[in-house]
Structure formats: structure tokens, C-alpha cells
Design an enzyme around this catalytic site. Structure first.
Site, PDB file in Angstrom:
ATOM      1  N   LYS A  78       1.385  -1.040  -0.026  1.00  0.00           N
ATOM      2  CA  LYS A  78      -0.463  -0.221  -0.292  1.00  0.00           C
ATOM      3  C   LYS A  78       0.696   1.537   0.205  1.00  0.00           C
ATOM      4  CE  LYS A  78      -4.149   2.065   2.466  1.00  0.00           C
ATOM      5  NZ  LYS A  78      -5.165   2.317   3.465  1.00  0.00           N
ATOM      6  N   SER A 153      -9.533   1.670   2.611  1.00  0.00           N
ATOM      7  CA  SER A 153      -8.675   2.526   1.962  1.00  0.00           C
ATOM      8  C   SER A 153      -7.885   1.834   1.165  1.00  0.00           C
ATOM      9  CB  SER A 153      -8.569   3.841   3.063  1.00  0.00           C
ATOM     10  OG  SER A 153      -7.792   3.557   3.230  1.00  0.00           O
ATOM     11  N   SER A 177     -10.105  -0.597   6.875  1.00  0.00           N
ATOM     12  CA  SER A 177      -9.533  -0.224   5.224  1.00  0.00           C
ATOM     13  C   SER A 177      -8.984  -1.181   5.171  1.00  0.00           C
ATOM     14  CB  SER A 177      -8.286   0.325   5.709  1.00  0.00           C
ATOM     15  OG  SER A 177      -9.330   2.147   5.180  1.00  0.00           O
TER      16      SER A 177
HETATM   17  N1  GLN Z   1     -12.981   4.020   6.163  1.00  0.00           N
HETATM   18  C1  GLN Z   1     -12.467   4.604   7.023  1.00  0.00           C
HETATM   19  C2  GLN Z   1     -12.568   6.901   7.374  1.00  0.00           C
HETATM   20  O1  GLN Z   1     -12.797   6.681   6.834  1.00  0.00           O
HETATM   21  C3  GLN Z   1     -11.319   4.132   7.651  1.00  0.00           C
HETATM   22  C4  GLN Z   1     -10.260   4.367   6.712  1.00  0.00           C
HETATM   23  C5  GLN Z   1      -9.011   3.777   7.090  1.00  0.00           C
HETATM   24  O2  GLN Z   1      -9.145   2.188   7.913  1.00  0.00           O
HETATM   25  N2  GLN Z   1      -7.605   3.822   6.874  1.00  0.00           N
HETATM   26  O3  GLN Z   1     -11.437   6.775   8.014  1.00  0.00           O
END
Ligand code: GLN
Length: 486
Positions: A78, A153, A177
Site C-alpha cells: 500500500k 482505503s 481499511s
Molecule cells: N473508512 C474509514 C475512514 O475513512 C477508515 C479508513 C481506514 O481504515 N484507513 O476513515
């Protein structure tokens, strides 16, 4: 050789038997990326040359009798994890040209084991999002249906594994995410216990919630990756001193003696009937394997999203202050005062969602509002931690959906950030409490989109997750099913 369904453990055995070399395996994976990447768009930066050089080193390592299970295995990373000499953007224009001078601890570990890095994977900007639609370099497409999101994400991390563009990947999970895209793309994803895996070199979003973890094709591979990643790191002050275990050891067929808890709050209104059907079937599979099943309650679950969307933006507003146009970021060369330099560089470099979070977080931390928002949210967080402590007196592992619905169509929710925030309701509590969570493929929606089951366990009980995950995988018999990408 078909690399699209190849697991790490199968590749490791084939490499050990001399049926292929790591250079051959890596070349196959690079060819696969060439074929499907125009449709999938999982990568921000590809590192094909470096990958082949690393693969040659891995072959040399193996011939000396060195190198563990990850030696010579092509992985994707990532793009929020620092890679020495390789551009690391966090999905943001503000870091478009950032080349880290050092490796994250997880990269040090992977390199020393001889793993191969085929590139840096797409993500929501600074890991803020649930659909990977907030990436400055385009949205990846779900390999099971290209019109749909991969989840976010870590969307590129999930899509690349599902599409056969690497054997496994690294993601990060602040509120879901890793688990959420794993669920939407039909792969396994683990968010380890907070502190289990070093965060040194992970570009911080919300430091008290962030955790690096693997996305893989099956549960055994997840255990192998965790073996390669975990352990105390003196460079991360929040890294736990808990003993590093061999996660592959003692994983057995059968759930005898284990109680699985079904949290009533995770099956509440808003849960799509087709998701519920798939998860209930998964529960029956675990029951057949010998698990005792018990309905349990985590009464403060419904406040998780509200608390998270104060705490995470508050931490982000502070963490992202370092991107100021002065040091390693995009800089507006026309600014004519220092304040203008900050303002213009940041306005041009950050996308809308990141700006929204910085505004929310700065507001919540402002004097006069701190007690009303941040302090309240922290108190709710403590109640959620208590919920977990209580529920794990009654059961060993919690079983639920990962998300209330299957993946949505790309663009469908672009004008409605609140509905996107609500899609995190079932994954956020684990981050607030720091407990480990995992997504394991459990079935498909009527239109053929993957649906994952979420497993959660007490702090440092990843082995129970893996044990339950393995039994689910074996009982369902859907592992190895591939998306019909050409
Ligand atoms: N969807 C969540 C956010 O937008 C979690 C994102 C994540 O786990 N990095 O903050």
C-alpha cells in the site's frame, strides 16, 4: 504456471522443490500485471525492474539455504508505507514526488526475508475513505465486476491480490481499511492487535488507530505474512512487547471448545438481507465444525462511528500539519509570503475528503470545543473497550458481517460522504478498542460480488481468528474461486 490463484504456501513449496525460480515467478506476475492493470488500476507505482533484481537475490539466498517462507514471493505494498528510493504518495498530490530516504520497519523485515516488491498500491488519499474513490491517481476497479468499488482505503491492496497481480499485499487499517476491501474483493485481510506490527514508516493518519496488516488469498498465507511482519520495534513507541508467535502453529481443523459470539448490534437495521444470509450460513458452518454459538451484546456499538469521526480527524489534523510546502511536499512556487506558501501548497495538494477531515479535526480540538467533542468521544471509546472486555468473558471470538452491504457502484455515493462514513459501522469498534479483526471470504451476493465474514478476538489472540478463519474456509470450500478477468 497460473499465478492467479497461487498461494504463498504453494509457491514456497514449488520454489523449494526447484519447480520454478523466483525470477520466473516474478516475471509471470509482472506479465499478469501488464495484462489486467489497464482494467483494474490497482497500482500507483510499478517497480518491475527492482522486483526482478530482488527475485534474483532471493534465488541466490535460497541456493545458500537461507530465506524463509516469504523468500522470493512477489508482494504489493500500500502506498502509505515508506519504501526507500521508491515514490510513496499516500494517494495524494501533495506527496506526488516524495521519495522516502528510508524503509518502514515492515519493509526492512520483508527485504531481510527475501520478499519481492512489485509496486505501490492505490489507496484513498491518506487512507481516508471506504471506496478508494478519494485517490489522486484514479480509482481501482473491483476485479469481480469492474463497475464496482474495491472498497477502501486499501482498495489497491485487495484488488491486486484478487486480480492475480501479486500473491499477497500489505494494507493499513484505521477504521476498517484492510477488512472492508478484503470483504469486497473476496480475499483474506487481518488487522492485527494495535501494537502487534510496527507503524514505523507508515505515514500516519490517526496514530492511536492505525495498524498495518496483510491481505492474502487464504488464511494460511495470512498466518505466514503475520509471522513475517510482527514483533516489537524500538523505533515505534506504541509497539507491543508481547511475544511474537508462530501463527501457523497449532491451527487445526475443528472448533470444539470454542464459543463464537453473535453480537446482536451487528445484525441491526440497515444490514442487507443478502449479506445476512451469507453470514448466517457461515455461522452454521462454524457450528458444524464444533463451535458453540451464543448471542451476545456490545451495547455501545452504535456510538462507534460518531466517536471515530471525532477522534480520527482530530489526530489527522495534527498528523497532516507536517505537509506544509516547506519540506518534502508539493510547493506553490508563486506564493509570496510564508502564510500564502502554507495555504496555497496545502489547498492545491490535498483533496476534498482530506480537507474535510482536517477542518473537522481542527474544529473538534479548538479551545472551547475540546470538552464537548474530543473528550466525549474519548469517553465513548472507553465504553466500547469495556464492551469488548465484557463480551470476551462469554465467548472466544465474535462473528459478524464486515460491512452492512456488498460493494457499491463507482460514483454511486460520491455526493454523500455521510452514507460512506456509516458503511464503517461494523469495523470501527475494533480499531477504537485495539482488538484484532479479520475478514474471510464467506460467499457472494446475488449479483456475484464477494461478501466477507468478520471475526474479532481479544487483544493478541490472532491465533483464535486464524483458527476460526481456517475452519470457515475449509467448511465453505469456496477458496480458490477466481474473478473472471481475462
Ligand atoms: N473508512 C474509514 C475512514 O475513512 C477508515 C479508513 C481506514 O481504515 N484507513 O476513515
Amino acid at each position: 504456471m497460473d499465478v492467479t490463484a497461487l498461494t504463498i504456501h504453494a509457491a514456497k513449496d514449488a520454489l523449494a522443490r526447484g519447480e520454478m525460480t523466483s525470477v520466473e515467478l516474478t516475471q509471470e506476475v509482472l506479465d499478469r500485471i501488464d495484462t489486467v492493470e489497464p482494467a483494474v488500476n490497482a497500482f500507483i507505482t510499478r517497480t518491475s525492474e527492482g522486483a526482478l533484481a530482488q527475485a534474483a537475490q532471493a534465488d541466490a539466498m535460497r541456493s545458500r539455504g537461507a530465506g524463509g517462507p516469504l523468500c522470493g514471493i512477489p508482494l504489493g505494498i500500500k502506498d502509505v508505507i515508506c519504501t526507500k528510493g521508491v515514490r510513496t504518495t499516500a494517494g495524494s498530490k501533495i506527496l506526488e514526488n516524495f521519495i522516502p530516504p528510508y524503509d518502514a520497519t515492515v519493509m526492512d523485515k520483508l527485504h531481510s526475508q527475501g520478499a519481492v516488491c512489485v509496486g505501490k498500491l492505490s489507496m484513498d488519499e491518506f487512507a481516508m475513505g471506504s471506496g478508494n474513490e478519494n485517490c489522486a491517481f484514479g480509482t481501482p476497479h473491483n476485479p469481480w465486476n469492474l463497475d464496482y468499488i474495491c472498497g477502501g482505503s486499501s482498495g489497491g491492496s485487495a484488488a491486486s491480490v484478487a486480480a492475480g497481480e501479486c500473491l499477497a499485499s500489505l494494507g493499513s487499517d484505521t477504521g476498517g481499511s484492510i477488512r472492508q476491501p478484503a470483504s469486497h474483493c473476496g480475499v483474506v485481510g487481518i488487522k492485527p492487535t494495535y501494537g502487534r506490527v510496527s507503524r514505523f514508516g507508515l505515514l500516519a493518519f490517526a496514530s492511536s488507530l492505525d495498524q498495518i496488516g496483510p491481505l492474502t488469498r487464504d488464511v494460511t498465507d495470512a498466518a505466514l505474512m503475520l509471522n513475517g511482519l510482527g514483533g516489537h520495534d524500538p523505533r515505534d513507541s506504541t509497539s507491543a512487547r508481547a511475544a511474537h508467535e508462530d501463527y501457523t502453529e497449532g491451527l487445526i481443523a475443528g472448533m470444539k471448545g470454542l464459543t463464537i459470539g453473535i453480537p446482536a448490534e451487528y445484525f441491526a437495521a440497515g444490514l442487507s438481507p443478502e449479506v445476512e444470509k451469507v453470514i448466517r450460513h457461515g455461522i452454521a458452518v462454524l457450528q458444524d465444525a464444533g463451535a458453540e454459538v451464543k448471542e451476545v451484546s456490545l451495547p455501545h456499538t452504535e456510538y462507534g462511528v460518531a466517536a471515530y469521526y471525532i477522534i480520527a480527524p482530530a489526530e489527522a489534523s495534527s498528523n497532516l500539519a507536517r505537509y506544509d510546502g516547506v519540506r518534502y511536499t508539493h510547493r506553490d512556487m508563486n506564493a509570496d509570503s510564508l502564510i500564502d506558501l502554507y495555504r496555497c501548497s496545502r489547498s492545491q495538494g490535498f483533496g476534498d475528503e482530506v480537507k474535510r477531515r482536517i477542518l473537522l479535526g481542527t474544529y473538534a480540538l479548538s479551545s472551547g470545543y475540546y470538552d464537548a467533542y474530543y473528550k466525549k468521544a474519548s469517553q465513548v471509546r472507553t465504553l466500547i473497550i469495556e464492551d469488548y472486555k465484557n463480551v470476551f468473558k462469554e465467548c472466544d471470538v465474535l462473528v459478524s458481517p464486515v460491512t452492512p452491504t456488498p460493494a457499491w457502484k463507482i460514483g454511486e455515493k460520491s455526493s454523500d460522504p455521510l452514507s460512506v462514513y456509516l458503511s464503517d459501522a461494523l469495523t470501527i469498534p475494533a480499531n477504537l478498542a485495539g482488538v484484532p479483526g479479520m475478514s474471510v471470504p464467506c460467499g457472494f451476493s446475488e449479483s456475484g460480488l464477494p461478501i466477507g465474514m468478520q471475526l474479532q478476538a481479544p487483544h493478541f489472540a490472532e491465533k483464535i481468528l486464524l483458527q476460526a478463519g481456517l475452519n470457515l474456509e475449509q467448511g465453505l470450500g469456496i477458496q480458490g474461486k477466481q474473478p473472471a478477468l481475462s
